[in-house]
Design a protein around this motif. Sequence first.
Motif, PDB file in Angstrom:
ATOM      1  N   THR A 181       0.834  -1.203   0.000  1.00 33.43           N
ATOM      2  CA  THR A 181       0.000   0.000   0.000  1.00 33.43           C
ATOM      3  C   THR A 181       0.868   1.252   0.000  1.00 33.43           C
ATOM      4  OG1 THR A 181      -1.720  -1.201   1.203  1.00 33.43           O
ATOM      5  CG2 THR A 181      -1.869   1.195   1.184  1.00 33.43           C
ATOM      6  N   TYR A 182       1.928   1.244   0.787  1.00 33.62           N
ATOM      7  CA  TYR A 182       2.855   2.379   0.788  1.00 33.62           C
ATOM      8  C   TYR A 182       3.471   2.565  -0.598  1.00 33.62           C
ATOM      9  CZ  TYR A 182       7.126   5.060   1.639  1.00 33.62           C
ATOM     10  OH  TYR A 182       8.148   5.991   1.556  1.00 33.62           O
ATOM     11  N   ALA A 183       3.906   1.462  -1.208  1.00 32.59           N
ATOM     12  CA  ALA A 183       4.534   1.560  -2.526  1.00 32.59           C
ATOM     13  C   ALA A 183       3.577   2.163  -3.547  1.00 32.59           C
ATOM     14  CB  ALA A 183       5.002   0.173  -2.976  1.00 32.59           C
ATOM     15  N   ARG A 184       2.322   1.740  -3.525  1.00 28.73           N
ATOM     16  CA  ARG A 184       1.342   2.289  -4.458  1.00 28.73           C
ATOM     17  C   ARG A 184       1.133   3.782  -4.218  1.00 28.73           C
ATOM     18  NH1 ARG A 184      -2.586  -2.054  -3.329  1.00 28.73           N
ATOM     19  NH2 ARG A 184      -2.186  -3.793  -4.739  1.00 28.73           N
ATOM     20  N   TRP A 185       1.118   4.172  -2.958  1.00 33.14           N
ATOM     21  CA  TRP A 185       0.959   5.594  -2.617  1.00 33.14           C
ATOM     22  C   TRP A 185       2.072   6.427  -3.238  1.00 33.14           C
ATOM     23  CZ3 TRP A 185       4.049   8.494   1.038  1.00 33.14           C
ATOM     24  CH2 TRP A 185       3.538   9.770   1.338  1.00 33.14           C
ATOM     25  N   ARG A 186       3.254   5.868  -3.278  1.00 35.34           N
ATOM     26  CA  ARG A 186       4.377   6.562  -3.908  1.00 35.34           C
ATOM     27  C   ARG A 186       4.363   6.461  -5.427  1.00 35.34           C
ATOM     28  NH1 ARG A 186      10.014   4.858  -1.258  1.00 35.34           N
ATOM     29  NH2 ARG A 186      10.664   5.472  -3.342  1.00 35.34           N
ATOM     30  N   GLY A 187       3.444   5.686  -5.983  1.00 34.84           N
ATOM     31  CA  GLY A 187       3.423   5.459  -7.410  1.00 34.84           C
ATOM     32  C   GLY A 187       4.404   4.396  -7.837  1.00 34.84           C
ATOM     33  N   HIS A 188       4.832   3.573  -6.895  1.00 32.67           N
ATOM     34  CA  HIS A 188       5.813   2.529  -7.155  1.00 32.67           C
ATOM     35  C   HIS A 188       5.201   1.162  -6.888  1.00 32.67           C
ATOM     36  CE1 HIS A 188       9.004   5.846  -6.254  1.00 32.67           C
ATOM     37  NE2 HIS A 188       8.491   5.952  -7.473  1.00 32.67           N
ATOM     38  N   ARG A 189       6.034   0.155  -6.708  1.00 28.91           N
ATOM     39  CA  ARG A 189       5.575  -1.207  -6.471  1.00 28.91           C
ATOM     40  C   ARG A 189       6.625  -1.945  -5.655  1.00 28.91           C
ATOM     41  NH1 ARG A 189       8.700  -4.434  -9.751  1.00 28.91           N
ATOM     42  NH2 ARG A 189       9.559  -3.475 -11.644  1.00 28.91           N
ATOM     43  N   MET A 190       6.355  -3.209  -5.356  1.00 30.62           N
ATOM     44  CA  MET A 190       7.328  -4.032  -4.652  1.00 30.62           C
ATOM     45  C   MET A 190       8.258  -4.706  -5.660  1.00 30.62           C
ATOM     46  SD  MET A 190       6.524  -3.400  -1.630  1.00 30.62           S
ATOM     47  CE  MET A 190       7.604  -4.571  -0.802  1.00 30.62           C
ATOM     48  N   PRO A 191       9.528  -4.889  -5.329  1.00 32.29           N
ATOM     49  CA  PRO A 191      10.434  -5.585  -6.254  1.00 32.29           C
ATOM     50  C   PRO A 191      10.140  -7.076  -6.293  1.00 32.29           C
ATOM     51  CG  PRO A 191      11.547  -5.146  -4.188  1.00 32.29           C
ATOM     52  CD  PRO A 191      10.203  -4.482  -4.083  1.00 32.29           C
ATOM     53  N   THR A 192      10.375  -7.692  -7.441  1.00 34.74           N
ATOM     54  CA  THR A 192      10.329  -9.149  -7.500  1.00 34.74           C
ATOM     55  C   THR A 192      11.575  -9.710  -6.806  1.00 34.74           C
ATOM     56  OG1 THR A 192      11.573  -9.347  -9.572  1.00 34.74           O
ATOM     57  CG2 THR A 192       9.178  -9.005  -9.751  1.00 34.74           C
ATOM     58  N   GLU A 193      11.550 -10.997  -6.520  1.00 35.74           N
ATOM     59  CA  GLU A 193      12.714 -11.620  -5.902  1.00 35.74           C
ATOM     60  C   GLU A 193      13.940 -11.498  -6.800  1.00 35.74           C
ATOM     61  OE1 GLU A 193      14.276 -15.850  -3.960  1.00 35.74           O
ATOM     62  OE2 GLU A 193      12.329 -15.792  -4.962  1.00 35.74           O
ATOM     63  N   ALA A 194      13.752 -11.723  -8.113  1.00 32.05           N
ATOM     64  CA  ALA A 194      14.887 -11.636  -9.029  1.00 32.05           C
ATOM     65  C   ALA A 194      15.432 -10.212  -9.106  1.00 32.05           C
ATOM     66  CB  ALA A 194      14.474 -12.121 -10.417  1.00 32.05           C
ATOM     67  N   GLU A 195      14.555  -9.222  -9.187  1.00 33.85           N
ATOM     68  CA  GLU A 195      15.008  -7.832  -9.218  1.00 33.85           C
ATOM     69  C   GLU A 195      15.772  -7.491  -7.940  1.00 33.85           C
ATOM     70  OE1 GLU A 195      11.543  -5.610 -11.866  1.00 33.85           O
ATOM     71  OE2 GLU A 195      11.234  -5.916  -9.723  1.00 33.85           O
ATOM     72  N   TRP A 196      15.230  -7.894  -6.814  1.00 35.79           N
ATOM     73  CA  TRP A 196      15.878  -7.572  -5.542  1.00 35.79           C
ATOM     74  C   TRP A 196      17.287  -8.154  -5.499  1.00 35.79           C
ATOM     75  CZ3 TRP A 196      18.594  -9.234  -1.537  1.00 35.79           C
ATOM     76  CH2 TRP A 196      18.662  -8.418  -0.402  1.00 35.79           C
ATOM     77  N   GLU A 197      17.425  -9.411  -5.874  1.00 39.99           N
ATOM     78  CA  GLU A 197      18.744 -10.041  -5.790  1.00 39.99           C
ATOM     79  C   GLU A 197      19.713  -9.439  -6.807  1.00 39.99           C
ATOM     80  OE1 GLU A 197      20.772 -14.481  -6.039  1.00 39.99           O
ATOM     81  OE2 GLU A 197      18.729 -14.284  -5.246  1.00 39.99           O
TER      82      GLU A 197
END
Length: 333
Positions: free
Chosen positions: A161-177
Motif C-alpha cells: 500500500t505504501y509503494a502504491r501511494w508513492r506510485g511505485h511497487r514491490m520488487p520481485t525476488e529476481a530484481e531484488w537479488e
Amino acid sequence: MPETSAVPATVRVPEPTAVDGRTGQAPAGMVALAAGRFRMGSDRHYPEEGPSRAVHVGPFAIDRYQVTNAQFAAFVSATGYRTVAERPLHAADYPGLPASRLAPGSLVFRPTQGPVNLRDLSQWWEWTPGANWRRPEGPGSGLRGRKQHPVVHIAYEDAETYARWRGHRMPTEAEWEYAARGGLDGAEYTWGDEQLPAGKRLAHWWLGDFPWRSTRPGGVQGPAPVGSYPANDYGLHDAAGNVWEWTSDWYGPTPGGTSTPSCCGPAESRGVAEQDSIDPAQPGTPVPRKVVKGGSWLCADEYCRRYRPAARRPQPVDTGMSHIGFRCAADLE
C-alpha cells in the motif's frame, strides 16, 4: 552480464545508466538499473537457495535505502492508513486462538537469559499486544531517535500500500537479488567473497552470542539507521542485514523465475502462484507466504547466516516482526 565473482571488493563496478524514459532520470531516492542477466541463487548454502541459474531482469529502479520510520509516518499522516498490526483480529478468522492473541499486536524479539536450543524460535519471539511500527518493542516504546531507522512490524499489505501511494511497487525476488549483488555476479556477499574485508563489517548482523548476549557497545539491539554501512556497487545501502525485505514473489522451495517487462505493463515474476506458496517447515499452515530477502540484525553465524544476496525465507503475508521491513521498486519505460 559478464561474470565478476573474481573482482576484488575494492574494485567498483560502473553503476548502470538506465534512466526513466518519462523524466530522463531515476525517480527520487532510487537507483536506475539497466536490463541484464545474472546468476541467481546459490548451491553452496541453504537448500532453498538453489539451484543457481542464469536469470534475466528488465530495466527497473529500486530504492537506495530501506523505507524509514519518517517516510512511513509521512504516508500515514497523508492517508490515515492503519497497519495490519494495528487492526483488531476477528475471532472467526482465527478459530482456537486465545483471546489474548486477538488484540492488535506483533511479534517482538526478546533476548533470552542465556544459551538456548536454537531450533526453538519461540524462545526469543513473543507475541506482544500493542507492538507495531510506532511502538517497535510494544507499549512504552516509541520512535524517538529512530526517524532514520527502517520501519518494522510491516505486513506485506502495508508495504504494498505504501509503494502504491508513492506510485511505485514491490520488487520481485529476481530484481531484488540483481540489485543487491551490485554487479558482483555469483559473489558470496553484496560486497564480494570475503566476510570481513580488512577485518571490517560491511553490514548490520548479530554481534555476540545469539539470542542472549549482544556485544555491541552498550549491548544495543535492533536495526541501525539506514545507510550506516557502505553502499554496494549499484548504490544500495543495507542490501545485507539490518532488516529483511519483502518481495512480490510467492514463496516456493526454489528461487523465483525470470523477471521481465510484460508487453503492456509492469514487470512480472514468473514463479510460484499464491495457492502454491508454502513454508516447508510448516506445510499445513493456511496463510500464504511471500519471499523476504537480505537477512537482518538478528542473523547470527551460528544460527542464520543469511545476510547474503542469495538468501531467502518465507514470511506469512499477514505477519510483521521486529526485523521485517522493505524498499520499493519502480518500472522504467
